[in-house]
Write a protein that holds these residues in place. Sequence first.
Motif, PDB file in Angstrom:
ATOM      1  N   LYS A 133      -3.925  -4.356  -0.551  1.00 22.43           N
ATOM      2  CA  LYS A 133      -2.522  -4.613  -0.635  1.00 22.43           C
ATOM      3  C   LYS A 133      -1.484  -3.383  -0.858  1.00 22.43           C
ATOM      4  O   LYS A 133      -1.988  -2.375  -1.471  1.00 22.43           O
ATOM      5  N   LEU A 192      -1.213 -13.602  -5.082  1.00 24.73           N
ATOM      6  CA  LEU A 192      -2.249 -13.586  -4.232  1.00 24.73           C
ATOM      7  C   LEU A 192      -2.832 -14.652  -3.499  1.00 24.73           C
ATOM      8  O   LEU A 192      -3.088 -14.307  -2.421  1.00 24.73           O
ATOM      9  N   VAL A 206      -9.405 -15.078  -6.973  1.00 29.31           N
ATOM     10  CA  VAL A 206      -8.374 -14.845  -8.102  1.00 29.31           C
ATOM     11  C   VAL A 206      -9.189 -15.251  -9.431  1.00 29.31           C
ATOM     12  O   VAL A 206      -8.982 -14.669 -10.433  1.00 29.31           O
ATOM     13  N   ASP A 209      -9.557 -17.723  -1.522  1.00 32.48           N
ATOM     14  CA  ASP A 209      -8.652 -16.678  -2.119  1.00 32.48           C
ATOM     15  C   ASP A 209      -8.651 -17.281  -3.578  1.00 32.48           C
ATOM     16  O   ASP A 209      -8.484 -16.614  -4.572  1.00 32.48           O
ATOM     17  N   PHE A 243      -4.815  -4.100  -6.868  1.00 32.36           N
ATOM     18  CA  PHE A 243      -4.274  -4.839  -5.472  1.00 32.36           C
ATOM     19  C   PHE A 243      -4.379  -3.662  -4.504  1.00 32.36           C
ATOM     20  O   PHE A 243      -4.581  -4.037  -3.281  1.00 32.36           O
TER      21      PHE A 243
END
Length: 238
Positions: free
Chosen positions: A189, A153, A121, A117, A184
């Motif tokens: 998300k 995130l 990012v 992750d 997102f």
Amino acid sequence: MSEPLLKVEKLNVYYGMIQALKGIDFEVYPGEIVSLIGANGAGKTTTLHTITGLIRPKEGNVFYKGNNVTRVPAHKIVGMGMVHVPEGRRIFQGLSVYENLLLGAYSRKDKEGIKRDMEMVFQQFPRLAERRTQLAGTLSGGEQQMLAMGRALLSAPELIVLDEPSMGLSPLLVGEVFEIVKSFREAGKTVLLVEQNAKKALAVSDRAYVLENGVITMNGKAEDLANDDRVRKAYLGA
């Protein structure tokens, strides 16, 4: 329709004798971007603080993934998959960009997932990658907002609660921030957005609620609200 990811029922919130929220109800479904729009002092930030466990309501309930989280502490709510990006960024000025991002993952144990992750990012925010060792306090306002969103995130959220992400940014950066909000959703998300810039908020949202003096006065598809004369007059400068 699927079950709501977030369900707010009859929330009443007081600051001393002053009632800030007056029995509000709303829902957010998986994969949606939902906006709360309204004037300053309407109760938008109070709503977000109550949902994410920072304020206790006098009455009413907040359900997340079917669980009643009304009395759950804020840090435990993050561990359940709901993350709050507060108004004014609230980054750790004296820590590096990388250290700020890592703090977003404090409730996680999966080292490989955190590493993955972090790279995601840095791909999404190349400016943060370039400045990973820089002190967060030396970043521009736009970069600090990106850092706050990137940090969110890292908690691997299902629901991102965003409070005034475009506040204080140049028009160019405002456009960039709303592109990130759209990304997102593309990443799977769900987003609950509070935003003073109602025009931009409605443009990226699926649905929206209008909050006035602690009461939800209108709701519907974002596109319909953007074309409603009352909304245009009050919030879109038309």
